[in-house]
Design a protein around this motif. Structure first.
Motif, PDB file in Angstrom:
ATOM      1  N   ILE A 150     -41.439  23.533  33.927  1.00  0.00           N
ATOM      2  CA  ILE A 150     -40.113  23.289  33.377  1.00  0.00           C
ATOM      3  C   ILE A 150     -39.069  23.583  34.438  1.00  0.00           C
ATOM      4  O   ILE A 150     -39.305  24.353  35.376  1.00  0.00           O
ATOM      5  CB  ILE A 150     -39.834  24.138  32.117  1.00  0.00           C
ATOM      6  N   GLY A 151     -37.917  22.946  34.305  1.00  0.00           N
ATOM      7  CA  GLY A 151     -36.840  23.176  35.252  1.00  0.00           C
ATOM      8  C   GLY A 151     -35.631  22.361  34.865  1.00  0.00           C
ATOM      9  O   GLY A 151     -35.605  21.717  33.814  1.00  0.00           O
ATOM     10  N   ALA A 152     -34.624  22.400  35.744  1.00  0.00           N
ATOM     11  CA  ALA A 152     -33.402  21.624  35.511  1.00  0.00           C
ATOM     12  C   ALA A 152     -33.019  20.870  36.774  1.00  0.00           C
ATOM     13  O   ALA A 152     -31.855  20.618  37.045  1.00  0.00           O
ATOM     14  CB  ALA A 152     -32.264  22.557  35.072  1.00  0.00           C
TER      15      ALA A 152
ATOM     16  N   ASP B  53     -38.004  18.228  32.229  1.00  0.00           N
ATOM     17  CA  ASP B  53     -36.651  18.523  32.708  1.00  0.00           C
ATOM     18  C   ASP B  53     -35.768  18.953  31.536  1.00  0.00           C
ATOM     19  O   ASP B  53     -35.761  18.309  30.483  1.00  0.00           O
ATOM     20  CB  ASP B  53     -36.058  17.295  33.396  1.00  0.00           C
ATOM     21  N   LEU B  54     -35.040  20.043  31.735  1.00  0.00           N
ATOM     22  CA  LEU B  54     -34.201  20.608  30.682  1.00  0.00           C
ATOM     23  C   LEU B  54     -32.749  20.690  31.138  1.00  0.00           C
ATOM     24  O   LEU B  54     -32.476  20.765  32.339  1.00  0.00           O
ATOM     25  CB  LEU B  54     -34.681  22.033  30.336  1.00  0.00           C
TER      26      LEU B  54
ATOM     27  N   GLN C  41     -29.365  22.715  31.950  1.00  0.00           N
ATOM     28  CA  GLN C  41     -29.265  24.008  32.616  1.00  0.00           C
ATOM     29  C   GLN C  41     -29.346  25.184  31.639  1.00  0.00           C
ATOM     30  O   GLN C  41     -30.109  26.133  31.857  1.00  0.00           O
ATOM     31  CB  GLN C  41     -27.959  24.082  33.418  1.00  0.00           C
TER      32      GLN C  41
ATOM     33  N   TYR D 223     -32.818  25.631  30.138  1.00  0.00           N
ATOM     34  CA  TYR D 223     -33.775  26.183  31.109  1.00  0.00           C
ATOM     35  C   TYR D 223     -33.560  27.685  31.254  1.00  0.00           C
ATOM     36  O   TYR D 223     -34.531  28.463  31.255  1.00  0.00           O
ATOM     37  CB  TYR D 223     -33.623  25.468  32.447  1.00  0.00           C
TER      38      TYR D 223
ATOM     39  N   ALA E 144     -31.500  28.941  37.066  1.00  0.00           N
ATOM     40  CA  ALA E 144     -31.095  27.658  36.498  1.00  0.00           C
ATOM     41  C   ALA E 144     -30.007  27.021  37.351  1.00  0.00           C
ATOM     42  O   ALA E 144     -30.007  25.801  37.584  1.00  0.00           O
ATOM     43  CB  ALA E 144     -30.608  27.862  35.064  1.00  0.00           C
TER      44      ALA E 144
ATOM     45  N   ASP F  64     -31.592  25.403  40.348  1.00  0.00           N
ATOM     46  CA  ASP F  64     -32.179  24.105  40.043  1.00  0.00           C
ATOM     47  C   ASP F  64     -31.113  23.012  40.021  1.00  0.00           C
ATOM     48  O   ASP F  64     -31.320  21.912  40.566  1.00  0.00           O
ATOM     49  CB  ASP F  64     -32.887  24.157  38.682  1.00  0.00           C
TER      50      ASP F  64
END
Length: 285
Positions: free
Chosen positions: A158-160, A222-223, A225, A228, A246, A249
């Motif tokens: 997971i990430g942004a 993808d999330l 901000q 995440y 976050a 990212d």
């Protein structure tokens, strides 16, 4: 033999690797390691000197006779600038002839919140009058790749960061660069190195390679901000640190962690370790 090179944070992940690199070409008697706790000194292969970034007197005493200092940036975000000032002041008082400081890639124009204290430290170094060289370290590949076991377990990273790319390099590569600067016969004072891996990866790239190596389905999610940051809090990270990750990212999505200078591979005299190789090593450990 009296030590002339001092490594701060020498018991940490980067500092320990710098010591290993230095010992390949420099006699142990010429190297000293700054540590905060006596117990951390016991396993070191070089002379240990006690000192804390918050203790100016101890820092000044630890730097007596030192000609070259590697200032590895503090891990205490929010307190870094003040701690770094203490180290720089102590080095100046002790007559250190060169400070090498580990900063952040493109610190002077980086959108990352992490950059602010590095910019402040670089400015303080410039005003101090102490000859110095700035090692603007990019992202350690292990930062993302170290999440591979959890990604395999849950089926996703997971990430942004979106499709943003990261020119990550192995921590050992950055350590080799620091050692090269400290042992170079060439003039280093005044130089600024933008250090990063020769190749870059996106989080979708990382997911695909993790799936290939593990033989299990792994994707990238993808999330936004805020979402995440909240997910990081839910797995146990403090809110402030989660917010910084976050933010990093989001900055990376804008290109903050991508770089094509090849300063790192030039310094170490070889290509940087491919991120795929770092990932394979972490999964095999």
């Amino acid at each position: 033999m009296t030590p002339t090179i001092l490594i701060t944070g020498a018991s940490g992940q980067l500092g320990a690797l710098v010591l290993t690199e230095l010992l390949k070409t420099v006699p142990a008697g010429q190297i000293a390691a700054l540590v905060r706790r006596p117990e951390a000194a016991q396993a070191l292969p070089v002379e240990a000197r006690l000192g804390d970034y918050t203790d100016p007197a101890a820092l000044t005493a630890a730097m007596q006779g030192i000609e070259k200092l590697l200032l590895i940036s503090s891990s205490e975000v929010g307190q870094r600038a003040a701690q770094h000032r203490n180290v720089i002041d102590a080095a100046k008082a002790a007559g250190v002839k060169l400070i090498a400081y580990t900063s952040l890639l493109h610190a002077d124009r980086s959108p990352l919140g992490l950059a602010a204290e590095h910019v402040e430290t670089e400015a303080y170094l410039a005003a101090s009058g102490v000859p110095h060289v700035v090692l603007r370290n990019g992202w350690y590949a292990e930062n993302n790749l170290g999440n591979a076991p959890a990604a395999i377990e849950h089926g996703t990273y997971i990430g942004a960061i979106g499709d943003g790319r990261i020119s990550g390099a192995a921590r050992a590569d950055y350590a080799a660069a620091a050692a090269a600067v400290l042992t170079s016969d060439a003039q280093q004072a005044g130089k600024v190195y933008e250090l990063a891996g020769d190749t870059s990866y996106s989080l979708p790239d990382l997911a695909a390679e993790t799936a290939r190596l593990s033989g299990k389905p792994v994707s990238y999610t993808d999330l936004p901000q805020a979402a995440y940051a909240e997910a990081l809090v839910q797995v146990g990270l403090p809110q402030g640190f989660a917010d910084l990750l976050a933010d990093s990212d989001v900055g990376a999505a804008k290109g903050a962690l991508e770089n094509n200078s090849r300063d790192l591979s030039t310094l170490i005299g070889r290509p940087t370790t491919p991120w795929q190789q770092v990932l394979a090593g972490l999964l095999a450990a």
